[in-house]
Scaffold this active site. Structure first.
Site, PDB file in Angstrom:
ATOM      1  N   LYS A  37       0.588  -1.052   0.031  1.00 11.06           N
ATOM      2  CA  LYS A  37      -0.051   0.141   0.065  1.00 11.06           C
ATOM      3  C   LYS A  37       0.848   1.298  -0.059  1.00 11.06           C
ATOM      4  O   LYS A  37       0.552   2.305  -0.720  1.00 11.06           O
ATOM      5  CB  LYS A  37      -0.831  -0.116   1.346  1.00 11.06           C
ATOM      6  CG  LYS A  37      -2.379  -0.211   0.973  1.00 11.06           C
ATOM      7  CD  LYS A  37      -2.965   0.107   2.256  1.00 11.06           C
ATOM      8  CE  LYS A  37      -4.455  -0.687   2.389  1.00 11.06           C
ATOM      9  NZ  LYS A  37      -5.134  -0.334   3.533  1.00 11.06           N
ATOM     10  N   GLU A 157     -18.752   5.700   2.834  1.00 10.38           N
ATOM     11  CA  GLU A 157     -17.899   5.696   1.678  1.00 10.38           C
ATOM     12  C   GLU A 157     -18.731   6.109   0.462  1.00 10.38           C
ATOM     13  O   GLU A 157     -20.019   6.218   0.213  1.00 10.38           O
ATOM     14  CB  GLU A 157     -18.005   3.948   1.402  1.00 10.38           C
ATOM     15  CG  GLU A 157     -17.155   3.439   2.472  1.00 10.38           C
ATOM     16  CD  GLU A 157     -17.069   1.879   2.160  1.00 10.38           C
ATOM     17  OE1 GLU A 157     -17.185   1.321   1.208  1.00 10.38           O
ATOM     18  OE2 GLU A 157     -16.585   1.225   3.293  1.00 10.38           O
ATOM     19  N   CYS A 262     -19.739  -1.294   7.741  1.00 10.03           N
ATOM     20  CA  CYS A 262     -20.385  -0.678   8.685  1.00 10.03           C
ATOM     21  C   CYS A 262     -21.402  -0.983   9.503  1.00 10.03           C
ATOM     22  O   CYS A 262     -21.488  -1.663  10.630  1.00 10.03           O
ATOM     23  CB  CYS A 262     -20.298   0.858   8.678  1.00 10.03           C
ATOM     24  SG  CYS A 262     -18.762   1.528   8.159  1.00 10.03           S
ATOM     25  N   LYS A 322     -23.523  -0.292  -2.309  1.00  7.58           N
ATOM     26  CA  LYS A 322     -24.224   1.005  -2.412  1.00  7.58           C
ATOM     27  C   LYS A 322     -23.506   1.715  -3.676  1.00  7.58           C
ATOM     28  O   LYS A 322     -22.493   1.208  -4.171  1.00  7.58           O
ATOM     29  CB  LYS A 322     -24.242   1.760  -1.187  1.00  7.58           C
ATOM     30  CG  LYS A 322     -23.055   2.291  -0.858  1.00  7.58           C
ATOM     31  CD  LYS A 322     -23.206   3.409   0.283  1.00  7.58           C
ATOM     32  CE  LYS A 322     -21.936   4.018   0.351  1.00  7.58           C
ATOM     33  NZ  LYS A 322     -21.936   5.178   1.241  1.00  7.58           N
TER      34      LYS A 322
HETATM   35  C1  UDX Z   1     -22.432   4.311   6.980  1.00  2.00           C
HETATM   36  C2  UDX Z   1     -22.917   5.489   7.901  1.00  2.00           C
HETATM   37  O1  UDX Z   1     -23.719   6.093   6.996  1.00  2.00           O
HETATM   38  C3  UDX Z   1     -21.554   6.565   8.234  1.00  2.00           C
HETATM   39  O2  UDX Z   1     -22.018   7.425   8.673  1.00  2.00           O
HETATM   40  C4  UDX Z   1     -20.664   5.519   8.926  1.00  2.00           C
HETATM   41  O3  UDX Z   1     -19.517   6.186   9.294  1.00  2.00           O
HETATM   42  C5  UDX Z   1     -20.099   4.329   8.147  1.00  2.00           C
HETATM   43  O4  UDX Z   1     -21.479   3.449   7.671  1.00  2.00           O
HETATM   44  P1  UDX Z   1     -21.572   3.539   4.659  1.00  2.00           P
HETATM   45  O5  UDX Z   1     -21.528   2.075   5.132  1.00  2.00           O
HETATM   46  O6  UDX Z   1     -20.385   4.020   4.138  1.00  2.00           O
HETATM   47  O7  UDX Z   1     -21.661   4.524   5.836  1.00  2.00           O
HETATM   48  O8  UDX Z   1     -22.955   3.706   3.783  1.00  2.00           O
HETATM   49  P2  UDX Z   1     -24.542   4.250   3.814  1.00  2.00           P
HETATM   50  O9  UDX Z   1     -24.558   5.244   2.942  1.00  2.00           O
HETATM   51  O10 UDX Z   1     -24.871   4.632   5.423  1.00  2.00           O
HETATM   52  O11 UDX Z   1     -25.220   3.054   3.258  1.00  2.00           O
HETATM   53  C6  UDX Z   1     -25.188   1.776   3.859  1.00  2.00           C
HETATM   54  C7  UDX Z   1     -26.218   0.733   3.473  1.00  2.00           C
HETATM   55  O12 UDX Z   1     -27.604   1.188   3.593  1.00  2.00           O
HETATM   56  C8  UDX Z   1     -25.973   0.444   1.886  1.00  2.00           C
HETATM   57  O13 UDX Z   1     -26.215  -0.936   1.570  1.00  2.00           O
HETATM   58  C9  UDX Z   1     -27.049   1.241   1.444  1.00  2.00           C
HETATM   59  O14 UDX Z   1     -27.594   0.563   0.029  1.00  2.00           O
HETATM   60  C10 UDX Z   1     -28.437   1.054   2.290  1.00  2.00           C
HETATM   61  N1  UDX Z   1     -29.339   2.145   2.506  1.00  2.00           N
HETATM   62  C11 UDX Z   1     -28.874   3.313   3.050  1.00  2.00           C
HETATM   63  C12 UDX Z   1     -30.644   1.722   2.262  1.00  2.00           C
HETATM   64  O15 UDX Z   1     -30.760   0.558   2.073  1.00  2.00           O
HETATM   65  N2  UDX Z   1     -31.615   2.663   2.384  1.00  2.00           N
HETATM   66  C13 UDX Z   1     -31.300   3.905   2.748  1.00  2.00           C
HETATM   67  O16 UDX Z   1     -32.045   4.829   2.774  1.00  2.00           O
HETATM   68  C14 UDX Z   1     -29.722   4.407   3.036  1.00  2.00           C
END
Ligand code: UDX
Length: 434
Positions: A37, A157, A262, A322
């Site tokens: 890395k 992310e 997460c 996502k």
């Molecule tokens: C999340 C938190 O949002 C962030 O604050 C934390 O620091 C890390 O975890 P992340 O995992 O990057 O971030 O993605 P996020 O945009 O939160 O989406 C998580 C999952 O939920 C995805 O699979 C997304 O598709 C799903 N999702 C999100 C839904 O199914 N519906 C929604 O309305 C929002």
């Protein structure tokens, strides 16, 4: 005032944090024990895909504010404040593996020669800051003064640079005025509200916030099940609910469930931590069950429509967990692929960013064909599934897609498309809860 900052770990959180700190004028040294890395970063490469990150890193390296090293000791020696941003992976029982944190705490202890502030940015169970303090005290070669701060990161992310540059809030968990003053100075250029609290509360804010967001998604997914039974439209319901400012529209998108590195992990960890502290967090267990059922219900929907899945050709648009990321960890899209393959379907898959990361975990073969262009996925398919909410899928030439398919079944696992528009193209459209 510019500070000298060390970041241990150049994953999503470490690298983006380091680059953003450099961008606002701090002098940052990022350390990682992964030689590959660091070599890649020295050569100008970026180990992850994150919009805006490559340019940010390049600019700050060129300006001399961002450097990389393989040596934790070098980062500790040259910095006033050291951020720990190493992985805290889940264990099979839901608890968190803290061995990377512990190892870094020992390395920091071995390199300490004078006062330092050690900040935990990784998502950790409550009481980890206390353990880090104990470990550093135990392994320090001489009696040195230091403070430990819990400063959880909330970046998403795909939006990491934006989230970091414009945070909703900065959480500073610590005791004592010296680290509070230093942390406030570091974050002053970000102009965000700052919450100063004890380390345990700061650690809990992170788990409680992520679990609440997961709960919000499971809630709307449960409402989607009711909408389907009632012939109502969950998008309309979410819209109406979201207009109440106390609720808010965000994170009320029904779909095939949440995934990623997460939510599933933090939810399991929070349930585990609560139980270790003597509280059975039944509400969050239900959030997990609803998320698992959401996938079952979607697979049943595909099966019910196609009748027999064996040897049916199904196009899958999206592999990442996502939009805006190449990350496939705990991706509901990949889980869906595995379930369809398990029932004998043949898949044509595509993702704008995540084909390379998906290949090792969903190997190409007679039943899995990776298709370079999204527009070519429908060719010869009996059904098409939207599995990730990439906005560009909405602007495909859907009339052509319909012509290219052998049957017009469209399963929108992310409620991305307009039902009426799709039906007018001749598709049989099935969304989630509408
Ligand atoms: C999340 C938190 O949002 C962030 O604050 C934390 O620091 C890390 O975890 P992340 O995992 O990057 O971030 O993605 P996020 O945009 O939160 O989406 C998580 C999952 O939920 C995805 O699979 C997304 O598709 C799903 N999702 C999100 C839904 O199914 N519906 C929604 O309305 C929002």
């Amino acid at each position: 005032m510019a500070k000298r900052l060390g970041i241990i770990g150049t994953g999503y959180v470490g690298l983006v944090t380091g680059a953003c700190f450099a961008e606002v004028g701090h002098h940052v040294i990022c350390a990682d024990n992964n030689a590959g890395k660091i070599a890649m970063l020295h050569a100008g490469g970026i180990p992850i895909y994150e919009p805006g990150l490559e340019e940010l890193v390049r600019r700050n390296v060129a300006a001399g504010r961002l450097r990389f090293t393989q040596s934790t000791a070098e980062a500790v020696d040259g910095s006033e404040v050291i951020f720990i941003a190493v992985p805290t992976p889940p264990q099979p029982d839901g608890s968190v593996d803290l061995s990377f944190i512990e190892a870094v705490a020992r390395e920091i202890a071995a390199s300490l020669t004078g006062y330092r502030i050690i900040v935990d940015k990784s998502t950790v169970p409550v009481k980890t800051a206390e353990k880090v303090s104990e470990t550093i005290r135990r392994y320090a070669k001489t009696k040195v003064d230091f403070d430990v701060v819990s400063n959880p990161e909330f970046l998403r992310e795909g939006f990491a640079v934006d989230d970091l540059m414009k945070p909703d809030r900065i959480v500073i968990g610590t005791s004592g005025p010296r680290p509070v003053a230093a942390m406030k100075e570091i974050y002053a250029p970000f102009h965000a509200p700052v919450i100063v609290t004890d380390t345990s509360s700061a650690e809990l804010i992170k788990h409680a916030a992520n679990s609440f967001l997961a709960l919000k998604i499971s809630y709307i997914n449960a409402v989607a099940a009711v909408c389907e039974a009632a012939g109502a439209n969950v998008s309309e319901v979410a819209h109406g609910m979201g207009m109440d400012e106390r609720i808010g529209r965000r994170f009320l998108n029904a779909g095939i469930g949440f995934g990623g590195s997460c939510f599933p992990k933090d939810l399991a960890a929070f349930i585990k931590i609560s139980s270790q502290l003597g509280y059975d967090f039944r509400l969050l267990k239900e959030v997990q069950s609803i998320n698992a059922e959401q996938m079952d219900r979607f697979v049943s929907k595909v099966r019910d429509a196609l009748w027999v899945l064996r040897d049916k050709r199904i196009g899958v648009l999206g592999l990442a967990f996502k939009q805006n990321t190449d990350d496939v960890r705990q991706s509901p899209a990949l889980e869906l692929c595995r379930r369809l393959l398990g029932e004998g379907a043949l898949l044509r898959v595509h993702d704008p960013r995540a084909m390379e990361t998906a290949r090792p975990v969903l190997p190409p073969g007679p039943a899995v064909e990776y298709v370079e262009a999204a527009q070519d996925v429908p060719v010869g398919c009996d059904a098409l599934v939207i599995a990730t909410e990439w906005p560009e899928f909405a602007s495909l030439d859907w009339a052509k897609a319909r012509r290219d398919m052998v049957a017009p079944l469209l399963f929108d696992g992310r409620n991305l498309l307009d039902r009426a528009a799709m039906e007018s193209q001749g598709f049989i459209y099935r969304g989630v809860g509408r």
